[in-house]
Design an enzyme around this catalytic site. Structure first.
Site, mmCIF file in Angstrom:
data_model
loop_
_atom_site.group_PDB
_atom_site.id
_atom_site.type_symbol
_atom_site.label_atom_id
_atom_site.label_comp_id
_atom_site.label_asym_id
_atom_site.label_seq_id
_atom_site.Cartn_x
_atom_site.Cartn_y
_atom_site.Cartn_z
ATOM 1 N N SER A 154 1.032 11.630 -7.503
ATOM 2 C CA SER A 154 1.335 12.537 -6.315
ATOM 3 C C SER A 154 1.430 14.062 -6.951
ATOM 4 O O SER A 154 1.908 14.301 -7.762
ATOM 5 C CB SER A 154 1.873 12.747 -4.929
ATOM 6 O OG SER A 154 1.684 13.550 -4.082
ATOM 7 N N LYS A 202 3.024 5.313 -1.784
ATOM 8 C CA LYS A 202 1.866 6.411 -2.251
ATOM 9 C C LYS A 202 1.160 6.141 -0.934
ATOM 10 O O LYS A 202 0.719 7.517 0.130
ATOM 11 C CB LYS A 202 0.991 5.763 -3.072
ATOM 12 C CG LYS A 202 -0.299 7.512 -3.574
ATOM 13 C CD LYS A 202 0.817 8.847 -3.736
ATOM 14 C CE LYS A 202 -0.461 10.072 -3.877
ATOM 15 N NZ LYS A 202 -1.502 9.957 -3.536
ATOM 16 N N HIS A 253 3.257 7.887 1.491
ATOM 17 C CA HIS A 253 3.279 9.031 1.098
ATOM 18 C C HIS A 253 2.174 10.524 1.495
ATOM 19 O O HIS A 253 2.191 10.500 2.881
ATOM 20 C CB HIS A 253 3.562 9.625 -0.688
ATOM 21 C CG HIS A 253 3.175 10.371 -1.012
ATOM 22 N ND1 HIS A 253 1.941 11.509 -0.917
ATOM 23 C CD2 HIS A 253 4.059 12.036 -0.592
ATOM 24 C CE1 HIS A 253 1.813 12.478 -1.271
ATOM 25 N NE2 HIS A 253 3.233 12.717 -1.296
ATOM 26 N N ASN A 254 1.298 9.220 1.732
ATOM 27 C CA ASN A 254 -0.244 10.578 2.345
ATOM 28 C C ASN A 254 -0.188 10.463 3.622
ATOM 29 O O ASN A 254 -0.580 11.267 4.109
ATOM 30 C CB ASN A 254 -1.089 9.556 1.212
ATOM 31 C CG ASN A 254 -1.874 9.763 0.121
ATOM 32 O OD1 ASN A 254 -1.317 10.134 -0.654
ATOM 33 N ND2 ASN A 254 -2.728 9.787 -0.305
ATOM 34 N N GLU A 266 1.670 13.182 5.114
ATOM 35 C CA GLU A 266 1.321 14.468 4.381
ATOM 36 C C GLU A 266 0.283 14.292 5.811
ATOM 37 O O GLU A 266 0.191 15.728 5.560
ATOM 38 C CB GLU A 266 0.747 13.936 3.337
ATOM 39 C CG GLU A 266 -0.475 14.905 2.526
ATOM 40 C CD GLU A 266 -1.414 14.111 1.462
ATOM 41 O OE1 GLU A 266 -0.978 14.219 0.362
ATOM 42 O OE2 GLU A 266 -2.345 14.904 1.436
#
Ligand code: 6PG
Length: 474
Positions: free
Chosen positions: A129, A183, A186-187, A190
């Site tokens: 990222s 990940k 994480h997105n 986000e």
């Protein structure tokens, strides 16, 4: 010919910048791209930054790598990834490593890892990222895969990752698809962060009638406190931007339909399967979906709405700041719950504190706030929910009156705040002594004999609703 330490195939912006980052750190980097001109261009433009070993085809690329070979694939996630993996794997030998640095779905990564493991190869699904700039200057890196592959790759990946207080933003996340799962979450977070920021902007603009550039100042101010983060910082920059052609605020000339490549949707799909309420991420994903239906929006544009007047502006800015912070705590708590649930489901043994640590720098959601999450897991690695951590519980207590006022105001003046509202509903749901889920259970038992458990004794029970209405053990 000197052999390369590591290779990158797929030299679009992310791949090219990652290769440059490796070269700048002193690694000899084998480079390959399907269209060779891109490889040549990289060497021509950036050859002075370090040692690049270019190859025109994959066989040459693999042959240019030191053993055991370390090859990073940086191609757009999807069917194309399988083709590249197959071609690479056919050229490799047991003990070699294929790193997939794209945003692959973790289930694909698990499947690929299992298939390559059978052939003695290591497949390392790795979340990266930080966008183009992060790839070049230091991303947050989330590798999965075997412990053996981590031994060979870890030092290099930590070397090129972002550092916060000297600590690399890269750890071995866990086996097989763990890196891509983390990940993905994480997105998802986000998405949620951006939705909450967008709601803050919208509510303040609608309620107070202020301009985007005035709001840029508000976000800049917020960035000095609890909300200090990359996304708040760049919000100020985007809001301040003026369109050169029309002189209008940049946000007013952008089509208001938010797109997505899919990682937010995957996060919600996985959360549904794991039974984890990630309402913040779900609302953010659905808000994008709602924005993307212009025909429905046009058809609904004349529906009745409330009067916009009568907002007391004095307190609203601080109230929205508090609501944003509280909702953000909820969204992260939910995302961390999802990682904990996946860890149990797949036996990954994820270290949640370490995940907070590697998101402190390099990545899109980097924020001071992650230090507080790390501290919470340091204090209690088995924390059932981040909301129960004393620091966060205190922050929520301090914010909740503002948060309720913000949701009330938004409802009253008709500004949609699904992120704020659902986060507050989650907070209120979780802190309740008794939930109406007992009634849901009763109804399920009534129409479907689905049974229920009692508060005062063990076992499952059923009421004979259509007969004598007596309870019997199920
Ligand atoms: C990152 C970003 C990156 C990408 C997102 C955008 O961590 O560097 O998350 O992965 O910008 O995938 O996602 P959407 O197109 O779905 O908004």
């Amino acid at each position: 010919m000197d052999l390369a330490d590591i290779g990158v195939t797929g030299l679009a912006t992310m791949g090219r910048n990652l290769a440059r980052n490796l070269a700048r750190h002193g690694y000899a980097v084998a480079v390959h791209n399907r269209t060779h001109s891109r490889t040549q261009q990289l060497v021509k433009e950036f050859g002075g930054e370090g040692t690049f070993v270019p190859s025109e085809d994959l066989a040459g690329f693999v042959a240019s790598l030191k053993r055991p070979r370390r090859a990073i694939i940086m191609v757009k996630a999807g069917a194309g990834t399988d083709a590249v993996i197959d071609q690479l794997a056919a050229l490799m030998e047991p003990g070699d490593m294929i790193v997939d640095g794209g945003n692959a779905h973790y289930a694909d990564t698990r499947r690929r890892e299992a298939a390559l493991r059978e052939r003695g190869l290591h497949f390392v699904g790795t979340g990266i990222s930080g966008g183009e700039e992060g790839a070049l200057l230091g991303p947050s890196i989330m590798p999965g895969g075997s412990a053996e592959s981590w031994e060979a790759l870890g030092p290099i990946l930590q070397d090129i990752s972002a550092k916060v207080d000297g600590v690399p933003c890269c750890v071995h996340v866990g086996p097989d698809g763990a890196g891509h799962f983390v990940k993905m979450v994480h997105n998802g977070i986000e998405y949620s962060d951006m939705q909450l920021i967008a709601e803050s902007y919208d509510l303040l603009r609608q309620a107070l009638g202020v301009t985007p550039s005035e709001l840029a100042g508000v976000f800049r101010e917020w960035n000095k406190g609890d909300l200090d983060s990359y996304l708040i910082e760049i919000t100020a920059e985007v809001l301040e931007q003026v369109d050169a052609e029309t002189g209008r605020p940049f946000v007013d000339i952008v089509v208001d339909q938010a797109e997505q490549k899919g990682t937010g949707r995957w996060t919600v799909q996985s959360a549904l399967d794991l039974g984890v309420p990630v309402t913040g991420i779900a609302e953010a994903t659905f808000a994008r979906a709602l924005s993307g239906h212009p025909e429905q929006r046009a058809a609904a544009a004349s529906l009745a709405g409330p009067d916009l007047s009568g907002v007391d502006g004095r307190e609203l800015v601080e109230d929205v700041r508090q609501a944003l912070y509280a909702s953000k705590i909820v969204a992260y708590a939910q995302g961390f719950d999802q990682m904990a649930a996946a860890s149990r489901e797949y036996g990954w043994d994820l270290d949640l504190g370490a995940m907070a640590t590697i998101w402190r720098g390099g990545c899109i959601i980097r924020a001071k706030f992650l230090d507080r999450i790390r501290a919470a897991y340091d204090a209690d690695p088995h924390l059932p929910t981040l909301l129960a951590d004393p620091t966060f519980a205190g922050a929520l207590a301090a914010a909740q009156e503002s948060w309720r006022r913000v949701v009330t105001t938004a409802v009253r003046i008709g500004v949609p705040t699904p992120g704020f509202s659902s986060a507050l509903a989650y907070y209120d749901g979780l802190r309740r002594d008794r939930l109406p889920a007992s009634l849901v259970q009763g109804l399920r038992d009534y129409f479907g004999a689905h049974t229920y458990r009692r508060v005062d004794k063990e076992g499952a029970f059923h009421v004979d609703w259509s007969g004598d209405r007596a309870e019997r053990p199920a």
